[in-house]
Design an enzyme around this catalytic site. Sequence first.
Site, PDB file in Angstrom:
ATOM      1  N   ASP A  93       1.021  -0.851  -0.249  1.00 14.23           N
ATOM      2  CA  ASP A  93       0.403   0.378  -0.210  1.00 14.23           C
ATOM      3  C   ASP A  93       0.627   1.510  -0.247  1.00 14.23           C
ATOM      4  O   ASP A  93       2.199   1.307   0.299  1.00 14.23           O
ATOM      5  CB  ASP A  93      -0.749  -0.186   1.204  1.00 14.23           C
ATOM      6  CG  ASP A  93      -2.300   0.140   0.881  1.00 14.23           C
ATOM      7  OD1 ASP A  93      -2.814   1.135   0.367  1.00 14.23           O
ATOM      8  OD2 ASP A  93      -3.217  -0.755   0.823  1.00 14.23           O
ATOM      9  N   ASP A 138      -3.546   4.668  -2.798  1.00 17.08           N
ATOM     10  CA  ASP A 138      -4.766   5.100  -2.173  1.00 17.08           C
ATOM     11  C   ASP A 138      -5.296   5.996  -2.304  1.00 17.08           C
ATOM     12  O   ASP A 138      -4.614   7.058  -2.010  1.00 17.08           O
ATOM     13  CB  ASP A 138      -4.316   5.359   0.092  1.00 17.08           C
ATOM     14  CG  ASP A 138      -5.531   5.136   0.363  1.00 17.08           C
ATOM     15  OD1 ASP A 138      -5.828   3.312   0.783  1.00 17.08           O
ATOM     16  OD2 ASP A 138      -5.519   6.312   1.304  1.00 17.08           O
ATOM     17  N   GLU A 169      -6.232   2.671  -6.182  1.00 21.56           N
ATOM     18  CA  GLU A 169      -7.801   2.678  -5.783  1.00 21.56           C
ATOM     19  C   GLU A 169      -8.339   4.122  -5.943  1.00 21.56           C
ATOM     20  O   GLU A 169      -8.240   5.307  -5.307  1.00 21.56           O
ATOM     21  CB  GLU A 169      -7.325   2.963  -3.710  1.00 21.56           C
ATOM     22  CG  GLU A 169      -8.833   3.142  -3.785  1.00 21.56           C
ATOM     23  CD  GLU A 169      -8.988   2.763  -2.049  1.00 21.56           C
ATOM     24  OE1 GLU A 169     -10.470   2.642  -1.479  1.00 21.56           O
ATOM     25  OE2 GLU A 169      -8.322   3.716  -1.700  1.00 21.56           O
ATOM     26  N   HIS A 187     -10.360  -4.306   2.811  1.00 20.77           N
ATOM     27  CA  HIS A 187     -10.962  -4.493   4.459  1.00 20.77           C
ATOM     28  C   HIS A 187     -11.699  -2.522   4.474  1.00 20.77           C
ATOM     29  O   HIS A 187     -11.927  -2.203   6.008  1.00 20.77           O
ATOM     30  CB  HIS A 187      -9.349  -3.630   4.368  1.00 20.77           C
ATOM     31  CG  HIS A 187      -8.889  -2.541   3.561  1.00 20.77           C
ATOM     32  ND1 HIS A 187      -9.126  -2.433   2.707  1.00 20.77           N
ATOM     33  CD2 HIS A 187      -8.235  -0.714   4.196  1.00 20.77           C
ATOM     34  CE1 HIS A 187      -8.533  -1.160   2.555  1.00 20.77           C
ATOM     35  NE2 HIS A 187      -8.260  -0.697   3.468  1.00 20.77           N
ATOM     36  N   ASP A 188     -12.008  -2.577   3.407  1.00 23.89           N
ATOM     37  CA  ASP A 188     -13.495  -0.621   3.651  1.00 23.89           C
ATOM     38  C   ASP A 188     -14.761  -1.997   3.565  1.00 23.89           C
ATOM     39  O   ASP A 188     -15.753  -1.067   3.903  1.00 23.89           O
ATOM     40  CB  ASP A 188     -12.959   0.213   2.984  1.00 23.89           C
ATOM     41  CG  ASP A 188     -11.713   0.588   3.056  1.00 23.89           C
ATOM     42  OD1 ASP A 188     -11.439   0.835   4.197  1.00 23.89           O
ATOM     43  OD2 ASP A 188     -11.096   1.054   2.023  1.00 23.89           O
TER      44      ASP A 188
HETATM   45  C1  GLC Z   1      -8.749   4.143   1.439  1.00 27.18           C
HETATM   46  C2  GLC Z   1      -8.511   3.610   2.499  1.00 27.18           C
HETATM   47  C3  GLC Z   1      -9.281   3.740   3.934  1.00 27.18           C
HETATM   48  C4  GLC Z   1      -8.351   4.319   4.649  1.00 27.18           C
HETATM   49  C5  GLC Z   1      -8.397   5.690   3.248  1.00 27.18           C
HETATM   50  C6  GLC Z   1      -7.478   6.877   3.887  1.00 27.18           C
HETATM   51  O1  GLC Z   1     -10.587   4.681   1.444  1.00 27.18           O
HETATM   52  O2  GLC Z   1      -9.404   2.237   1.806  1.00 27.18           O
HETATM   53  O3  GLC Z   1      -9.042   2.218   4.580  1.00 27.18           O
HETATM   54  O4  GLC Z   1      -9.316   4.855   5.672  1.00 27.18           O
HETATM   55  O5  GLC Z   1      -8.452   5.268   2.477  1.00 27.18           O
HETATM   56  O6  GLC Z   1      -6.447   6.464   4.110  1.00 27.18           O
END
Ligand code: GLC
Length: 536
Positions: A115, A217, A272, A336-337
Amino acid sequence: MATAQSMMEVQKKTRADKQRSWFEDAIFYQIYPRSFNDTNGDGVGDLGGILEKVNYLKSLGITALWLSPFFPSPMEDFGYDVSGYCDVDPIFGTLEDFDRLIRTCHSSDIKMVIDFVPNHTSQHHPWFVESRKNKTNPYADWYIWADPKPDGSVPNNWTCVTTGSAWTYVKARHQYYLHSFLSAQPDLNWRNPEVREAIFKAMRFWFERGVDGLRVDMIDFLIKDEFLRDEPDPDYRFKTSVRHMNQPQMRDIVADMHALAREYGDRVIIGEINSELSVAQTVSYYGKPGNRQMDVPFNFVLMRQPLEAAAINATLREFEELLPDHAWPNHTWGNHDVPRVATRFGVEKARLAALILLTLRGTPFLYYGDELGMEDVKLTRDQIQDPWEFRQPGRGRDPNRTPLPWTAGARNAGFSSVDPWLPVGADNEARAVDTQLGNSASLHTFYRDLIALRQATPALLKGDQKLLEAPKDVVAYERNLEGERCIVIVNLGTTPISPGSLPFGIKGCMFSTAGPEPAKHVSRVLDAGHGGIFSA
Ligand code: GLC
Ligand code: CA
């Protein structure tokens, strides 16, 4: 004369012969390091814990890992608040542990993607600690600072992810700073070339350490409206944002990140992008052949669907239609979200979801524990860790981040010798790895065999895909490559289908959700709630 038939063949050949990148043939497995395996008895998983389980991953058959953050962090968003980009948080181990892990993975032919969180840092990152002091320090312009309105109120109407203003006031500067997520996560100012240089340097650090790719991210947040103008719709969601995110200049940064990765050879950028984006928005992040953006713009469209044939068929059709020719798809059911796949669809349907994910054209992304049928764990109020839950009840992500159960009956299911940071949960404990390994009827065995079949069958791994007309409540598609044809049929309805009623022919059953010997029960495979892979 080029008939339609021969043109199809030409097109197939082109795709089959083209230089494929490793990620196109990969099966990814996401590990949330806090919850995988604890080796030093502090209740939190660590890099040593992953190292200990490389054999487990290898025997499952996955070929690439994506590790959620393990960098120094005060853990106000469990690592997505980074306070040092080029190190390992002591809770997870050391850089040497990371080196050992990546070496071991590579010698087991497992690629390593980590990540990378460039939109914001922790409020305790030294850059922000300096930046917030005054308007003249060397880091003064590294974050997005803005003056209050004349009445002292926030600079604009932007909101953060858990609702409420995206701005927090700092007295020392008599200014507000922007945070698209928690106030503990100030957004970096990507319009400042120094920021870009510092982040690119950190990316190089990890590429030089041997990582095969970065999962970047929240990439579509990097650039904001230059004048910080209000969103025209005050109730905007990230999908409809026109000022806060998704600004055109962000595309140049993404292209530069991609180019940087390529300097190190076949390294990849997985981006992402917002999970609310439409299919058209999502595929636009592939860029153009001469101006590549991401290798893998995370495709969350399947993740938003119920496990229903009409929804899935429509989504797959739209996705394939809009996908540019140079792009290779990717698919996932979760991460994980979001709530776990077995919780969303029911454990009985886990096999059907896996069958679809692992036979579609496109790189599959699995989330740790889905191979066991892990479900979300219900927590009592005092067990809650995720600040999202405190800020917005129902948004918390703890239930889907609980420890992986290794050994049923062992203390904390073998995850840790002490009480873990989140409970294992009795239901998940009963699904522990040791109860499923070597059991021909287990979900784990189903995953393992399906992964092995995908990797051994070129048509499934890299072939073309054609969605087939099928009875209501059925998802069916053909995968083919150079004469090898497989047909995947998944009966998501409540009535059996008879093979004779299908508008396409099927031969032997290669694999099935109905039991370990598919060939013996071709028609059972078409029962309600079953599916299989057939030769054609
Ligand atoms: C992304 C991650 C999440 C995090 C957010 C802020 O969406 O997957 O877990 O809280 O970014 O970094
Ligand atoms: Ca530990």
